[in-house]
Design a protein around this motif. Sequence first.
Motif, PDB file in Angstrom:
ATOM      1  N   ILE A 147      52.156  -5.410  48.529  1.00  0.00           N
ATOM      2  CA  ILE A 147      53.508  -4.139  47.348  1.00  0.00           C
ATOM      3  C   ILE A 147      52.282  -3.746  46.600  1.00  0.00           C
ATOM      4  CG2 ILE A 147      54.898  -3.726  46.228  1.00  0.00           C
ATOM      5  CD1 ILE A 147      55.564  -7.258  46.009  1.00  0.00           C
ATOM      6  N   SER A 148      51.587  -3.434  46.037  1.00  0.00           N
ATOM      7  CA  SER A 148      50.514  -1.934  45.969  1.00  0.00           C
ATOM      8  C   SER A 148      49.799  -1.307  46.312  1.00  0.00           C
ATOM      9  CB  SER A 148      49.217  -2.712  44.804  1.00  0.00           C
ATOM     10  OG  SER A 148      48.290  -3.467  46.064  1.00  0.00           O
ATOM     11  N   GLN A 149      49.475  -1.838  47.790  1.00  0.00           N
ATOM     12  CA  GLN A 149      49.156  -1.237  49.130  1.00  0.00           C
ATOM     13  C   GLN A 149      49.862   0.307  49.254  1.00  0.00           C
ATOM     14  OE1 GLN A 149      47.091  -3.643  51.987  1.00  0.00           O
ATOM     15  NE2 GLN A 149      45.879  -4.473  50.446  1.00  0.00           N
ATOM     16  N   GLY A 150      51.807  -0.528  49.240  1.00  0.00           N
ATOM     17  CA  GLY A 150      52.032  -0.089  49.708  1.00  0.00           C
ATOM     18  C   GLY A 150      52.708   0.666  48.682  1.00  0.00           C
ATOM     19  N   ALA A 151      53.255   0.626  47.808  1.00  0.00           N
ATOM     20  CA  ALA A 151      53.210   1.457  46.806  1.00  0.00           C
ATOM     21  C   ALA A 151      52.279   3.104  46.988  1.00  0.00           C
ATOM     22  CB  ALA A 151      52.590   1.596  45.363  1.00  0.00           C
ATOM     23  N   ARG A 152      50.935   2.907  46.698  1.00  0.00           N
ATOM     24  CA  ARG A 152      50.241   3.872  46.599  1.00  0.00           C
ATOM     25  C   ARG A 152      49.828   4.708  48.145  1.00  0.00           C
ATOM     26  NH1 ARG A 152      43.598   4.105  48.302  1.00  0.00           N
ATOM     27  NH2 ARG A 152      42.982   5.587  47.541  1.00  0.00           N
ATOM     28  N   GLY A 153      50.883   3.853  49.289  1.00  0.00           N
ATOM     29  CA  GLY A 153      50.971   4.491  50.106  1.00  0.00           C
ATOM     30  C   GLY A 153      52.305   5.511  50.388  1.00  0.00           C
ATOM     31  N   GLN A 154      52.822   4.994  49.706  1.00  0.00           N
ATOM     32  CA  GLN A 154      53.692   5.424  49.849  1.00  0.00           C
ATOM     33  C   GLN A 154      53.956   6.943  48.909  1.00  0.00           C
ATOM     34  OE1 GLN A 154      56.847   4.809  50.569  1.00  0.00           O
ATOM     35  NE2 GLN A 154      57.853   6.533  50.506  1.00  0.00           N
ATOM     36  N   ALA A 155      52.798   7.253  47.862  1.00  0.00           N
ATOM     37  CA  ALA A 155      52.543   7.887  46.862  1.00  0.00           C
ATOM     38  C   ALA A 155      51.728   9.182  48.028  1.00  0.00           C
ATOM     39  CB  ALA A 155      51.645   7.669  45.711  1.00  0.00           C
ATOM     40  N   LEU A 156      50.922   8.759  48.228  1.00  0.00           N
ATOM     41  CA  LEU A 156      50.478  10.051  49.493  1.00  0.00           C
ATOM     42  C   LEU A 156      51.295  10.325  50.384  1.00  0.00           C
ATOM     43  CD1 LEU A 156      46.834   7.389  50.227  1.00  0.00           C
ATOM     44  CD2 LEU A 156      47.118   9.533  48.762  1.00  0.00           C
ATOM     45  N   PHE A 209      51.506   5.118  40.432  1.00  0.00           N
ATOM     46  CA  PHE A 209      50.432   5.772  41.633  1.00  0.00           C
ATOM     47  C   PHE A 209      50.687   7.665  41.319  1.00  0.00           C
ATOM     48  CE2 PHE A 209      49.546   1.619  42.996  1.00  0.00           C
ATOM     49  CZ  PHE A 209      48.209   1.384  43.458  1.00  0.00           C
ATOM     50  N   ASN A 210      49.400   7.830  40.655  1.00  0.00           N
ATOM     51  CA  ASN A 210      49.562   9.243  41.316  1.00  0.00           C
ATOM     52  C   ASN A 210      49.650   9.968  42.514  1.00  0.00           C
ATOM     53  OD1 ASN A 210      49.265   9.894  38.390  1.00  0.00           O
ATOM     54  ND2 ASN A 210      47.097   9.658  38.573  1.00  0.00           N
ATOM     55  N   THR A 244      45.980   7.718  43.159  1.00  0.00           N
ATOM     56  CA  THR A 244      44.738   7.239  42.289  1.00  0.00           C
ATOM     57  C   THR A 244      45.945   5.965  41.054  1.00  0.00           C
ATOM     58  OG1 THR A 244      44.957   9.595  40.625  1.00  0.00           O
ATOM     59  CG2 THR A 244      42.536   8.746  42.324  1.00  0.00           C
ATOM     60  N   MET A 245      44.588   5.381  40.533  1.00  0.00           N
ATOM     61  CA  MET A 245      46.147   4.831  39.339  1.00  0.00           C
ATOM     62  C   MET A 245      46.622   5.816  38.269  1.00  0.00           C
ATOM     63  SD  MET A 245      48.743   2.434  38.114  1.00  0.00           S
ATOM     64  CE  MET A 245      47.907   1.062  39.556  1.00  0.00           C
TER      65      MET A 245
END
Length: 222
Positions: free
Chosen positions: A52-61, A156-157, A161-162
Amino acid sequence: MISLSKKAGFTLVELLVVISIILIATSILFVGGRDGGDGLKLSSAQRVVASISQGARGQALLKNADTRLIIYSDTNTGGDPEKLLRYFGIVYRSQDSSGNEGWVAATQGTYLPEGIYFDPSMSASNAFPGTTFSLEYPRQSLQQEGNGDDYYYYEFNANGTMETSPDFVNSWLVLRAATLKPDNGGTLAVDFDDEEKENIKAALIFRRVGTTTLVTDPSEIN
């Protein structure tokens, strides 16, 4: 400035991201569900949250927008105790055609295996921001903060980045085996005080650069 979007639904890329997360989480939960051991459930939960965290970062990008990994924390009357500290989701910041900013759900949400919960107190001791916000989740339409259930969040920005505390480089997300039972006031609450479950814990470390490290040794989690 976040670009405006007139689309009501998800794009194909977004759907693929969401489907991959769901498939990974479902397969892990299925494996964990075949064994009643809290240790196996904990390992499954850790991998689910990592996905899920990888998905959240991917969504931010993907969206070039601030994105939050959210964790259900509502203990108010009318809240859902089955979701408490074990229901995770992803939302991203967006903007409508009138320039109003708010949050949009990127997934439908995922439950951790039964008996495994996010521990906000232990996470806070390791620089978790400890803040909450209210939202009606999941909703694909734009909505403002302040209405709905309460959620903890990790942010996530837009550059992946976090968002961390100024005094710390990393944030921790601690998962533990616990029991959902009535507290002294009769309200269902998560009890982390069972000595037999004390060392059944794992964690994820969110680095400021956006990467995630898994911690499986309970002695490293204080």
